[in-house]
Design a protein around this motif. Structure first.
Motif, mmCIF file in Angstrom:
data_model
loop_
_atom_site.group_PDB
_atom_site.id
_atom_site.type_symbol
_atom_site.label_atom_id
_atom_site.label_comp_id
_atom_site.label_asym_id
_atom_site.label_seq_id
_atom_site.Cartn_x
_atom_site.Cartn_y
_atom_site.Cartn_z
ATOM 1 N N ALA A 144 0.836 -1.205 0.000
ATOM 2 C CA ALA A 144 0.000 0.000 0.000
ATOM 3 C C ALA A 144 0.868 1.251 0.000
ATOM 4 C CB ALA A 144 -0.918 0.000 1.221
ATOM 5 N N PHE A 145 0.347 2.356 -0.560
ATOM 6 C CA PHE A 145 1.098 3.612 -0.561
ATOM 7 C C PHE A 145 1.169 4.180 0.850
ATOM 8 C CE2 PHE A 145 1.453 8.234 -0.931
ATOM 9 C CZ PHE A 145 2.583 8.336 -1.726
ATOM 10 N N PHE A 146 0.012 4.270 1.518
ATOM 11 C CA PHE A 146 -0.021 4.732 2.904
ATOM 12 C C PHE A 146 0.081 3.517 3.820
ATOM 13 C CE2 PHE A 146 -2.360 7.964 0.493
ATOM 14 C CZ PHE A 146 -1.619 9.082 0.825
ATOM 15 N N GLN A 147 1.070 3.519 4.702
ATOM 16 C CA GLN A 147 1.381 2.342 5.485
ATOM 17 C C GLN A 147 0.935 2.488 6.927
ATOM 18 O OE1 GLN A 147 5.579 1.774 4.771
ATOM 19 N NE2 GLN A 147 5.283 1.709 2.553
ATOM 20 N N ALA A 148 0.854 1.353 7.598
ATOM 21 C CA ALA A 148 0.287 1.322 8.947
ATOM 22 C C ALA A 148 1.113 2.109 9.948
ATOM 23 C CB ALA A 148 0.165 -0.140 9.407
ATOM 24 N N ASN A 149 2.419 2.268 9.702
ATOM 25 C CA ASN A 149 3.270 2.975 10.662
ATOM 26 C C ASN A 149 3.317 4.484 10.419
ATOM 27 O OD1 ASN A 149 4.710 3.029 8.305
ATOM 28 N ND2 ASN A 149 6.611 2.211 9.164
ATOM 29 N N GLY A 150 2.426 4.987 9.568
ATOM 30 C CA GLY A 150 2.378 6.414 9.290
ATOM 31 C C GLY A 150 3.253 6.851 8.132
ATOM 32 N N GLU A 151 4.091 5.953 7.646
ATOM 33 C CA GLU A 151 4.945 6.274 6.505
ATOM 34 C C GLU A 151 4.182 6.039 5.205
ATOM 35 O OE1 GLU A 151 7.855 7.560 6.759
ATOM 36 O OE2 GLU A 151 8.468 7.144 8.826
ATOM 37 N N ASN A 152 4.777 6.467 4.101
ATOM 38 C CA ASN A 152 4.237 6.126 2.789
ATOM 39 C C ASN A 152 5.382 5.689 1.890
ATOM 40 O OD1 ASN A 152 5.341 8.487 1.277
ATOM 41 N ND2 ASN A 152 3.943 9.640 2.599
ATOM 42 N N THR A 153 5.067 5.295 0.682
ATOM 43 C CA THR A 153 6.083 4.751 -0.210
ATOM 44 C C THR A 153 7.257 5.699 -0.404
ATOM 45 O OG1 THR A 153 4.411 3.460 -1.402
ATOM 46 C CG2 THR A 153 6.500 3.860 -2.534
ATOM 47 N N PHE A 154 6.964 6.998 -0.568
ATOM 48 C CA PHE A 154 8.034 7.969 -0.834
ATOM 49 C C PHE A 154 8.817 8.317 0.425
ATOM 50 C CE2 PHE A 154 5.160 9.351 -4.491
ATOM 51 C CZ PHE A 154 5.825 8.520 -5.392
ATOM 52 N N SER A 155 8.131 8.434 1.564
ATOM 53 C CA SER A 155 8.854 8.759 2.803
ATOM 54 C C SER A 155 9.805 7.627 3.186
ATOM 55 C CB SER A 155 7.873 9.034 3.948
ATOM 56 O OG SER A 155 7.148 7.870 4.303
ATOM 57 N N GLU A 156 9.413 6.382 2.851
ATOM 58 C CA GLU A 156 10.300 5.240 3.086
ATOM 59 C C GLU A 156 11.598 5.409 2.312
ATOM 60 O OE1 GLU A 156 10.375 2.729 4.980
ATOM 61 O OE2 GLU A 156 8.365 2.224 5.638
ATOM 62 N N LEU A 157 11.505 5.974 1.107
ATOM 63 C CA LEU A 157 12.701 6.168 0.287
ATOM 64 C C LEU A 157 13.637 7.183 0.931
ATOM 65 C CD1 LEU A 157 11.163 6.203 -3.318
ATOM 66 C CD2 LEU A 157 11.977 4.262 -1.975
#
Length: 525
Positions: A144-157
């Motif tokens: 998913a783009f928005f993740q359960a820990n409050g992060e998203n795909t781009f913030s993970e990068l």
């Protein structure tokens, strides 16, 4: 089935290495036991693969169902109750196949299917970047783009910058180099390089690298390795299988969940079938009703022994196509490889760095989302490009079903626009004494969608005009259009506009009632 074993076996090895972490990751993201993902992968390969008519499709647990599974396990009061819903869902899919519901997949525009493949490719690349550099706080199955820990795909990068693992990154680069070298150069040098595939070599090198660098600065942490459940004994291995709770069969919520799984799984399967058939270099066609029957059987078997629901999945199927798979033997063999590996060598599998598998998936994702495809779709015109892009955006920022739905809506909107524009052909024949003769030729099918366009042109006719309306080629004329003509008759009389109708029966001047005139005709128009 055994004719192309020299190509199917190497492809099955690639699919195996792609499927292994996905089976585990999707189980983790679904809130289910890790072993349930492996069960689904094994059943998807062996059972569904054997029964399916798909030459290149590979089935297993799907990320698109993870959210449904996560909620269902909680709402149904336990995993055993959820398994009953999976069994019932499988039975429903078999019924779908018997009712020939497989044709639904063919009603999705090609631009949407291509957008789906490209969107999946982009997600694969984005989601594997953290693994490539040895950092990811989320499970492998979190697509998913928005993740359960409050992060998203781009913030993970962005989080990667301060969390790069030198060892994982180095072996990922080495693995990527092996894959590119193998595909671009070595595969053309001899049969041995076709039989032994690059991904297998990359994985073996990854295991050796992990062992040799254990006590060095390049050591790879254990949380960045494949994690397969390792049973202590035969009894503990058998204990990983779970039976459904049939005592809950009267619970309406079980049936609602089952129908939801059956519907979503069937739709994902049919879309995958349509997409993979397009990738098939031989352009073979998968029998969709048989595929629904096979998927239904697979879900019944998976649910009965404790596995997650299965669908035909694009990531593994794409890896199969791009690795040179020719028949469904590659899917079946990959299922046996999963089965054998979790029984015999689970400890060896747990030495595989995720960064090496990320390198394998990188190439799969890139091949699905090549920049050249964007250029090709752009040159095909906005009617192809807009649904294509909307589908991609919906999948990347939402999920598979959101992207497909948005792409389909835009595709339908494009059809409506073109239907509005192409409902008639109109031109001025001649002008005598200031009076215009205007000819309007209606299309083969004219529906209420065309009502606005035709009414607009009728209202633009000047006083004392002469309208020739040609419906000789029209095969369907909606009652809404006939009503427009009857209403316009009054306006035409007031503005001294004469109307001549040309149909297959002949011609008529200013009929008393257009409704009666078209009803008298043997065909709709």
């Amino acid at each position: 089935m055994f004719k192309h074993l020299n190509k199917d076996f190497p492809a099955s090895v690639v699919v195996f290495f792609v499927a292994l972490p996905l089976c585990l990751g999707i189980a983790l993201a679904s809130g289910a036991p890790l072993f349930s993902g492996l069960i689904a992968g094994i059943v998807g390969g062996i059972v569904v693969g054997a029964m399916s008519g798909a030459n290149l499709g590979v089935s297993g647990p799907a990320a698109g169902l993870a959210a449904i599974v996560l909620v269902a396990i909680s709402s149904l009061g336990g995993y055993e109750n959820f398994l009953l819903a999976v069994v019932i869902a499988g039975a429903m899919q078999i019924v779908f196949g018997v009712l020939k519901a497989g044709i639904i997949g063919y009603y999705f525009p090609s631009s949407v299917i291509k957008g789906m493949l490209t969107g999946i490719g982009i997600i694969i690349v984005l989601k594997q970047i953290p693994h490539f550099f040895g950092y990811d706080a989320d499970p492998q199955g979190d697509w998913a783009f928005f993740q359960a820990n409050g992060e998203n795909t781009f913030s993970e990068l962005f989080n990667i910058v301060n969390n790069i693992s030198p060892g994982a990154t180095l072996i990922a680069i080495i693995g990527m180099s092996i894959l590119i070298l193998w595909e671009a150069v070595l595969s053309k040098k001899g049969k041995i390089f076709k039989l032994v595939q690059g991904p297998l070599v990359a994985v073996v090198v990854g295991i050796v690298f992990f062992i040799l660098t254990k006590d060095t600065s390049l050591a790879i942490s254990n949380d960045h390795l494949v994690t397969v459940p390792v049973p202590d004994s035969f009894d503990s291995f058998i204990g990983q299988f779970t039976l459904p709770s049939f005592s809950m069969i009267g619970n309406p919520q079980i049936w609602i969940t089952a129908f939801t799984i059956a519907l979503v799984a069937s739709l994902e399967t049919l879309l995958s079938v349509e997409a993979i058939d397009k990738l098939d270099p031989h352009k073979r066609t998968t029998p969709t009703n048989r595929e629904l029957f096979a998927q239904g059987t697979g879900n019944m078997v998976s649910g009965l022994i404790g596995g997650l629901p299965v669908t035909q999945v694009i990531v593994r199927s794409s890896a199969n196509v791009q690795s040179g798979g020719q028949t469904k033997m590659s899917a079946i063999i990959h299922g046996f490889l999963l089965l054998i590996s979790v029984i015999i060598i689970p400890n060896v599998l747990n030495l595989i760095p995720l960064s090496v598998l990320a390198a394998v998936l990188f190439l799969v994702g890139y091949k699905l989302a090549k920049p050249a495809l964007f250029i090709k779709m752009y040159k095909a015109g906005w009617k192809q490009f807009v649904p294509f892009v909307v589908t991609i955006v919906g999948i990347v920022f939402g999920d598979l079903l959101i992207g497909i739905s948005l792409g389909l809506i835009v595709g339908i909107f494009v059809i409506l626009i073109k239907s509005y524009q192409n409902s008639y052909f109109l031109h001025i024949e001649n002008v005598e004494n200031g009076n215009k003769t205007v000819k309007m030729r209606l299309a083969e099918e004219v529906t209420f969608i065309n009502k606005g366009a035709i009414l607009k042109e009728l209202n633009k006719l000047e006083k004392d005009s002469y309208l020739i309306m040609d419906v000789s080629k029209t095969r369907y004329l909606d009652n809404d259009i006939v009503e427009i003509l009857d209403d316009f008759k009054i306006k035409a009389e007031e503005r001294n506009i004469n109307i001549k109708i040309i149909s297959e029966r002949g011609t008529v001047e200013n009929p008393d009632s257009y409704q009666q005139f078209f009803e008298l005709d043997k065909k709709p128009a």
